[in-house]
Scaffold this active site. Structure first.
Site, mmCIF file in Angstrom:
data_model
loop_
_atom_site.group_PDB
_atom_site.id
_atom_site.type_symbol
_atom_site.label_atom_id
_atom_site.label_comp_id
_atom_site.label_asym_id
_atom_site.label_seq_id
_atom_site.Cartn_x
_atom_site.Cartn_y
_atom_site.Cartn_z
ATOM 1 C CD GLU A 52 -1.054 -2.241 2.336
ATOM 2 O OE1 GLU A 52 0.121 -2.554 2.054
ATOM 3 O OE2 GLU A 52 -1.683 -2.759 3.270
ATOM 4 C CB CYS A 84 -0.535 0.299 5.280
ATOM 5 S SG CYS A 84 1.070 -0.368 4.860
ATOM 6 C CB THR A 196 17.431 -38.318 -1.899
ATOM 7 O OG1 THR A 196 16.216 -39.036 -1.723
ATOM 8 C CG2 THR A 196 17.371 -37.550 -3.199
HETATM 9 C C1 AOF Z 1 4.199 -6.967 4.500
HETATM 10 N N1 AOF Z 1 3.890 -6.422 3.304
HETATM 11 O O1 AOF Z 1 2.550 -5.373 1.905
HETATM 12 C C2 AOF Z 1 1.713 -5.924 4.030
HETATM 13 C C3 AOF Z 1 1.997 -6.528 5.283
HETATM 14 O O2 AOF Z 1 7.541 -6.890 9.435
HETATM 15 P P1 AOF Z 1 6.707 -5.679 9.114
HETATM 16 O O3 AOF Z 1 6.844 -4.598 10.110
HETATM 17 O O4 AOF Z 1 6.970 -5.216 7.716
HETATM 18 O O5 AOF Z 1 5.166 -6.124 9.206
HETATM 19 C C4 AOF Z 1 4.760 -7.275 8.604
HETATM 20 C C5 AOF Z 1 3.281 -7.523 8.815
HETATM 21 O O6 AOF Z 1 2.495 -6.495 8.227
HETATM 22 C C6 AOF Z 1 2.829 -8.797 8.128
HETATM 23 O O7 AOF Z 1 3.014 -9.917 8.945
HETATM 24 C C7 AOF Z 1 1.361 -8.526 7.841
HETATM 25 O O8 AOF Z 1 0.604 -8.862 8.982
HETATM 26 C C8 AOF Z 1 1.285 -7.006 7.666
HETATM 27 N N2 AOF Z 1 1.063 -6.575 6.243
HETATM 28 N N3 AOF Z 1 3.244 -7.027 5.463
HETATM 29 O O9 AOF Z 1 5.320 -7.418 4.725
HETATM 30 C C9 AOF Z 1 2.724 -5.888 3.012
HETATM 31 N N4 AOF Z 1 0.528 -5.383 3.747
HETATM 32 ZN ZN ZN Z 2 1.330 -2.247 6.083
#
Ligand code: AOF
Ligand code: ZN
Length: 362
Positions: A52, A84, A196
């Site tokens: 976003e 976001c 393997t």
């Molecule tokens: C993402 N990418 O586009 C969205 C996420 O580790 P952070 O602080 O970047 O936060 C990660 C969390 O944010 C992730 O587990 C999910 O719940 C939320 N959304 N995360 O990495 C994204 N929209």
């Molecule tokens: Zn976010």
């Protein structure tokens, strides 16, 4: 129209496959009321901007009164970046269309609440099944706190992966093998057995253009693989060998420095695979692709530890009683004892069929 845009979000998000773990694949598109696309963005790499934020920041103009569509609920927490949801509110976006609610306890509806409290219209559940499938690994990780597990196998029509002498190159054709490279690019790790490694000496790397190597994991209870096996090459990729908890330290020291050893309890003289998976999850491995022989495949299936099967079937019949089955080790006489799957897709490749099936697993 929302569905069409959501499909685009999913395609956009998929471009980051292999680069966002343990975080989700996310695509976001900003559009006006006539459904003209104004801007788009995706989560490109773990630790970097969320989708976003990228969609919003890559547009210079005014976003007041515009709409945004995203496959996962916008976040509401302060993580590596600020929420976001706050940025969406700040920019005056009037409507948010989304696929799945984020199961991450730090978000879990908090993003939707923030947006609604700010007077933004929120539409949820658009292509929710497709969005869930896109992030099946992330969903399983967040909901069940465990790794997602899949088996990849290449068989003849009669389910054989090799002759009794181990002759198996090549059952499937080059198009199927390219699909396997795509899977290796997507999964955090490839897991195989000492058998393997000793028999086939595979490299288990990803040789796809712009691909990245998965972590390589070997189950080797008594450490009988050779130190110069290709899978142990020091190419900067993590290599993990899971051994018996009784293995002597001095034995580990005989192996290459780049290998990480994980000691694991045994069950009937073999690595306890359920415990091994728990240890892998603790070590940050969110998804595992098993590329092994019939015995290990069967062990995982019988312990109900598999989420998904990718079976590449070649139009060949081995017709040999002693050939090796892609699952073997059970002695069953009742057809009702079968392990059952749901087929989620079939795809005719050049000469082969790719069957994808799901197991029922909690
Ligand atoms: C993402 N990418 O586009 C969205 C996420 O580790 P952070 O602080 O970047 O936060 C990660 C969390 O944010 C992730 O587990 C999910 O719940 C939320 N959304 N995360 O990495 C994204 N929209
Ligand atoms: Zn976010």
């Amino acid at each position: 129209m929302y569905k069409e845009l959501m499909r685009k979000c999913i395609e956009l998000a998929k471009k980051s496959e292999g680069h966002t773990s343990p975080n989700p694949l996310v695509g976001a598109i900003i559009f006006d009321d006539d459904f003209n696309i104004i801007s788009q963005g995706r989560h490109e790499k773990y630790g970097e901007n969320h989708a976003e934020r990228n969609a919003i920041l890559s547009y210079n103009g005014d976003l007041k009164g515009k709409n945004i569509i995203v496959n996962l609920e916008p976040c509401s927490h302060y993580g590596k970046t600020p929420p976001c949801a706050d940025l969406i509110i700040e920019k005056g976006i009037k409507r948010v269309v989304l696929g799945n609610v984020d199961p991450n306890p730090k978000v879990a509806g908090g993003g939707i609440k923030k947006l609604k409290d700010a007077g933004i219209e929120v539409i949820t559940g658009v292509l929710k099944d497709e969005c869930y499938e896109l992030n099946e690994v992330f969903m399983i990780n967040q909901i069940h706190k465990r790794s997602f597990v899949a088996i990849k196998t290449a068989t003849t029509l009669d389910g054989k992966i090799a002759t009794k002498t181990g002759s198996s190159k090549w059952i499937t054709d080059e198009v199927s093998r390219l699909e396997v490279q795509k899977l290796r690019n997507k999964y955090d790790a490839i897991l195989t057995s000492s058998e393997t490694v000793i028999k086939d000496n595979p490299s288990m790397t990803c040789r796809m253009d712009n691909g990245r190597n998965p972590i390589r994991i070997v189950l080797d209870t008594n450490l009988k693989t050779y130190n110069d096996s290709k899978i142990y090459d020091d190419d900067g990729t993590r290599v993990i060998v899971i051994v018996s908890e009784y293995i002597e330290e001095c034995k580990l020291k005989e192996y290459k420095q780049n290998i990480e050893f994980i000691k694991c309890p045994l069950k009937n003289g073999h690595i306890d695979i359920k415990k091994a998976l728990e240890k892998l999850y603790e070590n940050g491995i969110m998804s595992v692709l098993i590329e092994a022989g019939g015995t290990l495949n069967n062990a995982f299936i019988q312990e109900n530890l598999v989420d998904k099967l990718y079976q590449f079937v070649a139009p060949k019949i081995l017709a040999d009683n002693t050939g090796i089955n892609f699952v073997q080790g059970c002695d069953r006489s009742d057809i009702n004892d079968c392990n059952n799957l749901t087929i989620t897709s079939t795809k005719l490749l050049k000469n082969d069929i790719m069957i994808v099936g799901k197991f029922q697993r909690g």
